[in-house]
Scaffold this active site. Structure first.
Site, mmCIF file in Angstrom:
data_model
loop_
_atom_site.group_PDB
_atom_site.id
_atom_site.type_symbol
_atom_site.label_atom_id
_atom_site.label_comp_id
_atom_site.label_asym_id
_atom_site.label_seq_id
_atom_site.Cartn_x
_atom_site.Cartn_y
_atom_site.Cartn_z
ATOM 1 N N LYS A 195 12.702 -17.408 -40.025
ATOM 2 C CA LYS A 195 13.172 -16.937 -38.722
ATOM 3 C C LYS A 195 13.070 -15.419 -38.738
ATOM 4 C CE LYS A 195 17.121 -16.793 -35.642
ATOM 5 N NZ LYS A 195 18.428 -17.359 -35.318
ATOM 6 N N LYS A 253 10.028 -19.604 -36.575
ATOM 7 C CA LYS A 253 10.581 -19.141 -35.300
ATOM 8 C C LYS A 253 10.422 -17.635 -35.189
ATOM 9 C CE LYS A 253 15.047 -18.735 -33.114
ATOM 10 N NZ LYS A 253 16.445 -19.002 -33.204
HETATM 11 C C1 PBG Z 1 21.160 -17.614 -33.507
HETATM 12 C C2 PBG Z 1 20.013 -18.213 -32.785
HETATM 13 C C3 PBG Z 1 19.145 -17.474 -31.972
HETATM 14 C C4 PBG Z 1 18.236 -18.377 -31.430
HETATM 15 C C5 PBG Z 1 18.555 -19.666 -31.915
HETATM 16 N N1 PBG Z 1 19.665 -19.525 -32.773
HETATM 17 C C6 PBG Z 1 19.130 -16.038 -31.592
HETATM 18 C C7 PBG Z 1 19.350 -14.999 -32.579
HETATM 19 O O1 PBG Z 1 19.032 -15.135 -33.766
HETATM 20 O O2 PBG Z 1 19.896 -13.984 -32.164
HETATM 21 C C8 PBG Z 1 17.147 -17.966 -30.481
HETATM 22 C C9 PBG Z 1 16.434 -19.028 -29.730
HETATM 23 C C10 PBG Z 1 15.696 -18.564 -28.530
HETATM 24 O O3 PBG Z 1 15.475 -17.363 -28.299
HETATM 25 O O4 PBG Z 1 15.282 -19.449 -27.763
HETATM 26 N N2 PBG Z 1 21.810 -18.296 -34.466
#
Ligand code: PBG
Length: 333
Positions: A195, A253
C-alpha cells in the site's frame, strides 16, 4: 504486399475478438466498497466521488438487493465514525459499535456474501493515523495488540475476510495468532501488502473524514508506514513477509499507477492477488467523463481490464455496480 503474418485477421469481427480475448472481467472478480454511517436511514453523497454514498445500514440492505441481482457478492465495508467517537487510541474500534452491528445484520440477511473488513485505527483515531501516535511517532509495536483486538471483534461479528490496511510491520502474523487463539481459524486475511503513500486516497478520506490531522507532535502524512511510490523491490519483500505470516490474499494499492507491482507479485507469488482501484483513480475518470472528455463506460471498462490483465484476481472498485449493470445489459463488448 508480401505479408505472411497478419494479426489483424484475429480482430476482424466481434465474434473473432470475443473468441481470442485473453482477459476475462466479470462481476465475480469485483468487490463493491461500502461506506457505512451510524444513522440507519441516511444516504449522503461523497462530493469528491460522484455516484458513491455514505449509507446507513437500512440503506445498505436496500442497495444489497440490487447488488445481488447484479451478481455482486463481495463487499468491503468502512465505517464513517462521528468525530465525538474518535480518540487517540481508537477506543471506539475496540468495543461493540455500529460497524460490527451492521456486519451482523448483513451476514444474517445475506449469509452467502463475502464480507471484507478494514483493520486500521484511522477511522476511529482523532489523530487520523492508522497506528497509535506516541511521542510524535506512529508506534508499530504498540499498535499491534489493538489490531489484534479489532480482528477478533470483527471475526466475531461475522466478517469473512479481514483487511489490514495499516502497513504496520508484523501485523498479519500477529492477527493470525490472535484469530487462531480465539478459534477463528476460518476467517481469512486480505493483506494490504503493498500500500503506497499515494495522493489518490483523497475522496476516501473525505468520505470518512479520516485524513491525518494538523496537530502539534503528530505527523501530517503516512509516509513512515505506507510505501514510497518509487519502490518496487520493497513490495516483493512485503509480499514475502505476508506469505510467511499467514496472509490469504496479497493486495496492491492503488492499482492503475502500480500495474507493474501487480504484475511482479503475480509472477513471483502463488496467493491470489487483489488490487484496490482507489477513490482518486475512480474520481479522475468520473470528472473527465462529467466534462464530456472521456466516455465513462469505455474508459472505466478499459481501466478495470488493465488491472486484470496485469494479474489481479480480485478488483476492489467504486465502479463495481456500474460495471456489473453494463455486464448484465450485455453492453460490454
Ligand atoms: C486507511 C485506508 C485508506 C484507504 C483504504 N483504507 C486511506 C488511507 O490510507 O489514508 C483508501 C481507499 C481509497 O482511496 O479508495 N486505512
Amino acid at each position: 504486399m508480401n505479408i505472411t503474418r497478419r494479426p489483424r485477421r484475429n480482430r476482424s469481427s466481434a465474434a473473432v475478438r470475443a473468441m481470442v480475448r485473453e482477459t476475462e472481467l466479470t462481476p465475480a472478480h469485483l468487490v463493491q466498497p461500502i461506506f457505512l454511517m451510524p444513522e440507519a436511514d441516511t444516504r449522503l453523497p461523497v462530493s469528491s466521488l460522484p455516484g458513491t454514498f455514505r449509507l446507513g445500514i437500512e440503506e445498505v440492505l436496500r442497495e444489497m438487493e440490487q447488488y445481488r441481482k447484479l451478481n455482486l457478492n463481495s463487499f468491503i465495508m468502512f465505517p464513517a465514525v462521528p468525530e465525538e467517537n474518535k480518540d487517540k487510541t481508537g477506543t471506539y474500534g475496540l468495543e461493540d459499535n455500529f460497524y460490527l452491528e451492521a456486519a451482523r445484520r448483513l451476514k444474517a440477511e445475506h449469509p452467502d456474501i463475502c464480507l471484507i473488513s478494514d483493520i486500521a485505527l484511522d477511522p476511529y483515531s482523532s489523530d487520523g493515523h492508522d497506528g497509535l501516535v506516541l511521542n510524535g511517532k506512529v508506534d508499530n509495536d504498540a499498535t499491534l495488540p489493538l489490531l489484534d483486538k479489532m480482528s477478533v471483534l470483527q471475526a466475531e461479528a461475522g466478517f469473512d475476510l479481514l483487511g489490514p490496511s495499516d502497513m504496520m510491520d508484523g501485523r498479519v502474523g500477529s492477527m493470525r495468532r490472535a484469530l487462531d487463539a480465539a478459534g477463528y481459524i476460518d476467517v481469512g486475511i486480505m493483506s494490504y501488502t503493498a500500500k503506497y503513500a499515494s495522493a489518490f486516497y483523497g475522496p476516501f478520506r473525505d468520505a470518512l473524514d479520516s485524513a491525518p490531522r494538523q496537530l502539534q507532535d503528530v505527523p501530517t502524512d503516512k509516509k513512515t508506514y505506507q510505501m514510497d511510490p518509487a519502490n518496487a523491490r520493497e513490495a516483493l519483500l512485503e509480499a514475502t513477509l505476508d506469505v510467511a505470516e499467514g496472509a490469504d490474499y496479497l493486495m496492491v494499492k492503488p492499482a492503475i499507477n502500480y500495474l507493474d507491482i501487480i504484475y511482479r507479485l503475480r509472477e513471483s507469488q502463488q496467493l491470489p492477488i487483489a488490487a484496490y482501484h482507489v477513490s482518486g483513480e475512480c474520481a479522475m475518470l468520473l470528472a473527465a467523463a462529467e466534462r464530456g472528455w472521456l466516455d465513462y463506460q469505455q474508459a472505466a471498462t478499459e481501466a478495470l481490464v488493465s488491472i486484470r490483465r496485469a494479474g489481479a484476481d480480485v478488483i476492489i472498485t467504486y465502479f463495481a455496480k456500474d460495471y456489473a449493470s453494463w455486464w448484465q445489459q450485455g453492453v460490454i463488448q
